[in-house]
Write an enzyme that holds these catalytic residues in place. Structure first.
Site, PDB file in Angstrom:
ATOM      1  N   ASP A  31       0.809  -1.224   0.000  1.00  0.00           N
ATOM      2  CA  ASP A  31       0.000   0.000   0.000  1.00  0.00           C
ATOM      3  C   ASP A  31       0.844   1.277   0.000  1.00  0.00           C
ATOM      4  OD1 ASP A  31      -2.498  -1.097  -0.327  1.00  0.00           O
ATOM      5  OD2 ASP A  31      -2.723  -1.535   1.801  1.00  0.00           O
ATOM      6  N   ASP A  67      -6.923  -4.623  -4.427  1.00  0.00           N
ATOM      7  CA  ASP A  67      -6.630  -3.244  -4.013  1.00  0.00           C
ATOM      8  C   ASP A  67      -5.349  -2.716  -4.666  1.00  0.00           C
ATOM      9  OD1 ASP A  67      -7.841  -5.055  -2.212  1.00  0.00           O
ATOM     10  OD2 ASP A  67      -7.639  -3.704  -0.536  1.00  0.00           O
ATOM     11  N   GLY A  87      -8.156 -18.411  -5.861  1.00  0.00           N
ATOM     12  CA  GLY A  87      -8.583 -17.180  -5.204  1.00  0.00           C
ATOM     13  C   GLY A  87      -9.100 -17.432  -3.800  1.00  0.00           C
ATOM     14  N   THR A 118     -10.627 -14.995  -0.037  1.00  0.00           N
ATOM     15  CA  THR A 118     -10.959 -13.665   0.488  1.00  0.00           C
ATOM     16  C   THR A 118     -10.316 -13.467   1.839  1.00  0.00           C
ATOM     17  OG1 THR A 118     -12.746 -12.068   0.718  1.00  0.00           O
ATOM     18  CG2 THR A 118     -13.080 -14.189   1.793  1.00  0.00           C
ATOM     19  N   ARG A 142     -15.958  -3.506  -1.560  1.00  0.00           N
ATOM     20  CA  ARG A 142     -14.860  -2.540  -1.731  1.00  0.00           C
ATOM     21  C   ARG A 142     -13.812  -3.064  -2.713  1.00  0.00           C
ATOM     22  NH1 ARG A 142     -13.962  -1.360   3.250  1.00  0.00           N
ATOM     23  NH2 ARG A 142     -11.874  -2.132   3.701  1.00  0.00           N
ATOM     24  N   TRP A 170     -12.371  -1.150  -5.848  1.00  0.00           N
ATOM     25  CA  TRP A 170     -10.937  -0.953  -6.153  1.00  0.00           C
ATOM     26  C   TRP A 170     -10.654  -1.389  -7.587  1.00  0.00           C
ATOM     27  CZ3 TRP A 170      -9.474   2.327  -2.899  1.00  0.00           C
ATOM     28  CH2 TRP A 170      -9.418   2.168  -1.516  1.00  0.00           C
ATOM     29  N   SER A 204     -13.534  -4.067   8.107  1.00  0.00           N
ATOM     30  CA  SER A 204     -13.535  -5.506   7.817  1.00  0.00           C
ATOM     31  C   SER A 204     -14.589  -6.196   8.665  1.00  0.00           C
ATOM     32  CB  SER A 204     -12.165  -6.119   8.076  1.00  0.00           C
ATOM     33  OG  SER A 204     -12.217  -7.510   7.799  1.00  0.00           O
TER      34      SER A 204
END
Ligand code: GLY
Length: 398
Positions: free
Chosen positions: A116, A177, A235, A237, A249, A253, A365
């Site tokens: 980030d 993100d 994949g 989460t 969200r 993103w 979250s």
């Protein structure tokens, strides 16, 4: 070398008729920030509010208000934005006073073991460089880009999202993100003339398109690769309802992130993906346009809203509009962006004394029980960005 403000000018939002209510909403948001800048100045509020009020950020025995975590740049970015919109020196001085703390984080490696860095340094150092031309801001942003490059795993062609590069649980994991972090790398290539940053960003964007986006254009939050062979493993989460659901969200993103990356790589078809992800998002929103925290849920589910998802999506839609030719699709996305912003202003705008935030009813979250039905810094930032883009034709820092 490109100069401040000249590289890759962000897309302009087409001129549009907007409801005066959005102007009023922007004034309200700026008033909230004017009060907050007096209180926090060079210090940083926490990621989310507690009881709709921000407290000073705490980390590891440092003085309260320390620059840590992944969200502090949103506070700085709001101050730069407010300065550009109002010309008020209090905003500029506070934003500029925060720059040394961003340099300190890089020098001391304070919570920078994550991807980030784009969120953190685009809205602080790059914004400062664009607005003031301060060479120190440019140096800090380039250093942040170098740090982000350390997370690039060439075997998989991806930037690892979280944690230590040797951590088996995190090694080879990307999250959606990260698309928002790639503009830092494109900026670094433009500034330095070194294409390594851009090549890494393009590779990561391709892998994100191929693996994070499902055939129906919903998205996985995270995806795992073998870091050496690059084998695609599947994949999962972290913040969504389930591995197969679509975290609201995350989808937002994706909309904004793919649209931003299209600016730098118009041949990859990323704008089409952004549009397809937008269509998926919009089709699953309640009529009022405020997303529940996971798109598996709608009105009547009893699940909380994540207003920040709708704010990010609105900015993504505006970014799409800035890059689409005039026509039906652009008009449709623009109407959707205005609908989302109008609804956020009516249903979620915060005001003193009930709250010192800009945008109520976010979720950080849900699975972790964090920041549920609270405001958060990124929701505030993208709400401000959306309002500024629509009402003032303001261009973003991405
Ligand atoms: N980028 C982390 C989040 O959206 O919560």
């Amino acid at each position: 070398m490109a100069s401040a403000g000249s590289d890759n000018a962000p897309a302009q939002v087409p001129a549009t008729a907007f409801d005066n209510a959005l102007d009023t909403a922007l004034e309200l948001a700026l008033g909230q920030l004017a009060a907050n800048v007096r209180r926090f100045t060079e210090c940083f509020p926490d990621d989310t509010t507690t009881g709709n009020h921000y407290t000073l950020r705490q980390f590891d025995g440092h003085p309260p208000g320390v620059n840590a975590g992944w969200t502090s740049g949103f506070w700085t970015g709001m101050l730069w934005t407010a300065y550009e919109l109002t010309g008020a020196t209090a905003f500029r001085q506070a934003a500029a006073s925060q720059l040394p703390s961003f340099a300190w984080r890089l020098a001391k490696r304070v919570q920078i073991d994550h991807h980030d860095l784009g969120f953190l340094y685009t809205l602080s150092a790059i914004a400062a460089w664009r607005i003031t031309g301060d060479p120190e801001a440019r140096r800090i942003a380039l250093q942040a880009a170098d740090c982000l490059m350390q997370r690039y795993l060439p075997g998989a062609g991806i930037i690892q999202a979280w944690g230590d590069l040797d951590d088996p649980a995190q090694r080879g994991r990307i999250i959606i993100d990260c698309l928002m972090n790639l503009p830092l790398l494109h900026w670094a290539s433009a500034q330095s003339g070194d294409n390594r940053y851009r090549d890494a960003a393009l590779s990561h964007a391709r892998q994100s398109r191929k693996y994070l986006v499902r055939p129906d254009h919903s998205s996985f939050h995270t995806y795992h690769f073998d870091p050496v062979s690059g084998e695609a493993l599947g994949g999962s989460t972290a913040q969504g309802a389930s591995d197969d659901s679509c975290w609201a969200r995350g989808q937002a993103w994706g909309i904004y992130g793919f649209a931003l990356n299209h600016r730098h790589a118009p041949d990859l078809g990323l704008l089409d993906i952004a549009c397809a992800q937008a269509d998926y998002f919009l089709a699953r929103l309640p009529e009022h346009g405020i997303a529940c925290w996971d798109l598996a849920y709608g009105d009547g589910s009893g699940e909380p809203w994540d207003s920040s998802a709708s704010a990010i999506a609105a900015c993504g839609l505006l970014e799409i509009c800035g890059q689409l030719p005039d026509g039906e699709a652009r008009a449709r996305y623009q109407a959707a962006a205005l609908h989302l912003l109008g609804s956020l202003a009516r249903r979620c705008a915060a005001r003193q004394p009930g709250s010192d935030a800009l945008l109520l009813h976010g979720v950080y979250s849900k699975p972790h029980g964090q920041g549920i039905d609270e405001a958060n810094l990124w929701g505030d930032f993208f709400y401000l960005e959306g309002l500024a883009r629509v009402t003032r034709g303001w261009t973003s820092y991405w």
